[in-house]
Every structure is written in structure tokens, then in C-alpha cells.
Design a protein around this motif. Structure first.
Motif, PDB file in Angstrom:
ATOM      1  N   LYS A 160      -2.351 -14.350  -4.106  1.00  0.00           N
ATOM      2  CA  LYS A 160      -1.542 -14.638  -2.920  1.00  0.00           C
ATOM      3  C   LYS A 160      -0.073 -14.230  -3.099  1.00  0.00           C
ATOM      4  CE  LYS A 160       0.501 -19.169  -3.285  1.00  0.00           C
ATOM      5  NZ  LYS A 160       1.910 -18.890  -3.178  1.00  0.00           N
ATOM      6  N   SER A 161       0.385 -14.084  -4.342  1.00  0.00           N
ATOM      7  CA  SER A 161       1.782 -13.686  -4.517  1.00  0.00           C
ATOM      8  C   SER A 161       1.932 -12.236  -4.979  1.00  0.00           C
ATOM      9  CB  SER A 161       2.499 -14.651  -5.461  1.00  0.00           C
ATOM     10  OG  SER A 161       1.673 -15.023  -6.522  1.00  0.00           O
ATOM     11  N   PRO A 167      -5.629  -2.577  -0.788  1.00  0.00           N
ATOM     12  CA  PRO A 167      -6.471  -3.784  -0.733  1.00  0.00           C
ATOM     13  C   PRO A 167      -7.972  -3.508  -0.678  1.00  0.00           C
ATOM     14  CG  PRO A 167      -4.774  -3.825   0.987  1.00  0.00           C
ATOM     15  CD  PRO A 167      -4.747  -2.459   0.395  1.00  0.00           C
ATOM     16  N   GLN A 168      -8.371  -2.361  -0.127  1.00  0.00           N
ATOM     17  CA  GLN A 168      -9.815  -2.116   0.070  1.00  0.00           C
ATOM     18  C   GLN A 168     -10.634  -2.154  -1.231  1.00  0.00           C
ATOM     19  OE1 GLN A 168     -11.506  -1.434   3.307  1.00  0.00           O
ATOM     20  NE2 GLN A 168     -13.219  -2.004   1.954  1.00  0.00           N
ATOM     21  N   PRO A 169     -10.279  -1.347  -2.231  1.00  0.00           N
ATOM     22  CA  PRO A 169     -11.088  -1.409  -3.463  1.00  0.00           C
ATOM     23  C   PRO A 169     -10.993  -2.763  -4.165  1.00  0.00           C
ATOM     24  CG  PRO A 169      -9.228   0.102  -3.754  1.00  0.00           C
ATOM     25  CD  PRO A 169      -9.278  -0.266  -2.297  1.00  0.00           C
ATOM     26  N   PHE A 170      -9.858  -3.419  -4.043  1.00  0.00           N
ATOM     27  CA  PHE A 170      -9.705  -4.765  -4.623  1.00  0.00           C
ATOM     28  C   PHE A 170     -10.705  -5.718  -3.958  1.00  0.00           C
ATOM     29  CE2 PHE A 170      -8.062  -8.888  -5.539  1.00  0.00           C
ATOM     30  CZ  PHE A 170      -7.326  -8.771  -6.711  1.00  0.00           C
ATOM     31  N   PHE A 171     -10.757  -5.640  -2.636  1.00  0.00           N
ATOM     32  CA  PHE A 171     -11.685  -6.462  -1.851  1.00  0.00           C
ATOM     33  C   PHE A 171     -13.143  -6.168  -2.236  1.00  0.00           C
ATOM     34  CE2 PHE A 171     -14.465  -6.495   1.918  1.00  0.00           C
ATOM     35  CZ  PHE A 171     -14.455  -7.850   2.215  1.00  0.00           C
ATOM     36  N   HIS A 233     -10.867 -13.798   5.743  1.00  0.00           N
ATOM     37  CA  HIS A 233      -9.640 -14.149   6.446  1.00  0.00           C
ATOM     38  C   HIS A 233      -8.434 -13.516   5.747  1.00  0.00           C
ATOM     39  CE1 HIS A 233      -6.970 -16.559   8.918  1.00  0.00           C
ATOM     40  NE2 HIS A 233      -6.305 -16.913   7.823  1.00  0.00           N
ATOM     41  N   TYR A 234      -8.395 -13.638   4.429  1.00  0.00           N
ATOM     42  CA  TYR A 234      -7.244 -13.130   3.679  1.00  0.00           C
ATOM     43  C   TYR A 234      -7.162 -11.605   3.747  1.00  0.00           C
ATOM     44  CZ  TYR A 234      -3.735 -12.584   0.082  1.00  0.00           C
ATOM     45  OH  TYR A 234      -2.577 -12.258  -0.581  1.00  0.00           O
ATOM     46  N   PHE A 235      -8.285 -10.949   3.517  1.00  0.00           N
ATOM     47  CA  PHE A 235      -8.244  -9.484   3.456  1.00  0.00           C
ATOM     48  C   PHE A 235      -8.147  -8.839   4.841  1.00  0.00           C
ATOM     49  CE2 PHE A 235      -9.418 -10.330  -0.903  1.00  0.00           C
ATOM     50  CZ  PHE A 235      -8.718  -9.353  -1.579  1.00  0.00           C
TER      51      PHE A 235
END
Ligand code: ATP
Ligand code: MG
Length: 256
Positions: A160-161, A167-171, A233-235
């Protein structure tokens, strides 16, 4: 406990205390290091797992996490469940219904001890199946020793920080880890969120698995849906196109 042991323990603990300074730290350690915790740390020292307790990484509701150093100089994380003020009822909900912990629902103390044991066992199971979690090292009473996630300078930050470059590959990687947890280890995290994912070298390490439940837990499907909701929700806010239905299918291994 006999007197000699107690004195020995006291001097050991004194030593670990001198590594840390400051009023805030002192307050923390007075709260954290109750008798049971001192014994647990002593146990980890006597087993050659912990040499020094260095500083608190996090002070939370149910417990605190400290960085420690092993006799060979590698860092580790000690998660210390507070036995006095832990939210007993919140914890009990995850223990009742888990066949691995039948018969310990009774005493508060036993539940706390079972809780750290449970976190250790969940870490073992997940790590063994290749889910990216801290490697479990040992547990004693209310203390779990595990791999330290971070650098020499600082512990890894929570998702969160962190501002993710991509973000896609992380997700996708998180979803894949959730699939491994569910399909291969048979576990649902049950408190999945951007607070319980640390970011090390750009990838997510899932932490805080004490409350994780087995697939056949009475509330398993609710917990799974909630985990997926939190992640989606987060991604979504980060611009990743995802919906709960398709992520659920991926986590259950129903989609390639
Ligand atoms: N293995 C580890 N390596 C480095 N830091 C860790 C590790 N485990 C936990 N931490 C740090 O400690 C914090 C709290 O750990 P964790 O989420 O497991 O406990 P918690 O029960 O959620 O505590 P809280 O009551 O604060 O929510 C994490 O957010 C993280 O910053
Ligand atoms: Mg947490």
C-alpha cells in the motif's frame, strides 16, 4: 522456573535490550516481552536461532514484529503475539473449525500459542508449495521466527505504500500465488490486502498467514471471496482490468 535459569534469562534479555535505545522502544519492549515471550526468546537463543533482537519493525494490535540476527549474522523476523491483550475472540473464529486445532478452543493462553503454531504451520505449507511467503524458521510459544523480508537498511515496505511501475504483472503474480495457495496448499489467506503484501525487488511477498484457513473450513468460500474482493478493488484503482468472477476462476485453477 528455577532461579538460576531466570537469572540467566534476565541477563540474556538485558543484552538484547542494550542493542536498542529510545523511550518508544523501551515502552514497546515492556509491553511485548512478558514472561512467556522472554522464555520463548530464550528458547530461540538456546537453540542457536537468535543471537540478538535488534529493533521493532512493527507494533500492531495483535502483536509486534522485530528484526533479529542469527549467530551467523543473517537477519530474521520475529513475530511476537501478545498474550495479554490479543483480541481473543477475533482469533478464535479462525481456530474453531480447523481440524488441525481440535480441542484447544478452551483457554485463552492455549489459543494464543496455537495461533503462532498455526502461523508457522501455514507458512511451512505455503512455502513448501512454492507460494512466496517468508520461509518459516522456528516457533516457540507465542513467537514465530521467519525469514526477514527487506534489505540491510530497512524492512520491505507494504504494497500500500509502494508506487508500482507496472501493476499488471505484479497483480498476475499475486493471483498466481493465491492459486498455488488454494489449489496446491489447500489454504485461503483470509486477510489478503495491500497491507499483508510486502514488496521486495519489485515482487510481492505475502505475509501474515496466521488466520489462513483450509479449503474445507466452514467459512472458506466467504474468506476467499473477501480476499479476492480486496485484491480486485486495490488493483482496479491502479488501472488493472480485473473482475472478481474471473479472478475467482483463476484462483480456483478453472482458467488458464
Ligand atoms: N518476515 C518479515 N520481514 C520483514 N517485515 C515483516 C515480516 N513480517 C512482518 N513484517 C512487518 O511487520 C508488519 C506486521 O506483520 P503482520 O502483518 O504479519 O502482523 P499483523 O498481525 O497484521 O500486525 P498488525 O496488528 O500490525 O496488523 C508487516 O506489515 C511488516 O511491515
Ligand atoms: Mg498484517
Amino acid at each position: 522456573m528455577d532461579k538460576e535459569l531466570y537469572h540467566h534469562l534476565d541477563s540474556q534479555i538485558d543484552k538484547l535490550r542494550t542493542r536498542r535505545k529510545g523511550a518508544q522502544d523501551r515502552k514497546t519492549e515492556d509491553e511485548v516481552f512478558d514472561r512467556s515471550t522472554l522464555l520463548a526468546i530464550y528458547d530461540l537463543m538456546a537453540s542457536g536461532i537468535v543471537e540478538t533482537v535488534d529493533f521493532p519493525i512493527s507494533t500492531g494490535k495483535e502483536g509486534n514484529v522485530f528484526r533479529a540476527t542469527s549467530p551467523s549474522g543473517t537477519f530474521l523476523a520475529l513475530k511476537i503475539y501478545r498474550t495479554a491483550t490479543a483480541n481473543f475472540n477475533a482469533i478464535r473464529m479462525y481456530i474453531v473449525g480447523d481440524p488441525r486445532f481440535k480441542g484447544i478452543e478452551g483457554s485463552k493462553r492455549k489459543v494464543i500459542m496455537a495461533w503462532s503454531h498455526k502461523e508457522f504451520r501455514n507458512l511451512e505449507l505455503l512455502h513448501g508449495k512454492g507460494v512466496r511467503v517468508p520461509k518459516p524458521i522456528q516457533f516457540s510459544k507465542n513467537v514465530v521466527a521467519m525469514e526477514y523480508i527487506g534489505t540491510d537498511e530497512q524492512p520491505a515496505p507494504m504494497l500500500k505504500s509502494v508506487v508500482l511501475e507496472d501493476p499488471q504483472p505484479f497483480f498476475d503474480d499475486i493471483v498466481e500465488n493465491m492459486r498455488k495457495a488454494y489449489v496446491d496448499a489447500g489454504l485461503i489467506h483470509a486477510d489478503m490486502s495491500e497491507y499483508n503484501i510486502l514488496v521486495r525487488d519489485g515482487v510481492g511477498v505475502i505475509i501474515d498467514v496466521g488466520q489462513a484457513v483450509m479449503r474445507n473450513h466452514p467459512n472458506a468460500q466467504d474468506f476467499l471471496r473477501r480476499d479476492i474482493h480486496n485484491i480486485v478493488h486495490y488493483f482496479s484503482k491502479l488501472g488493472v482490468k480485473c473482475d472478481a468472477g474471473s479472478v475467482l476462476a483463476r484462483v480456483k485453477g478453472e482458467k488458464p
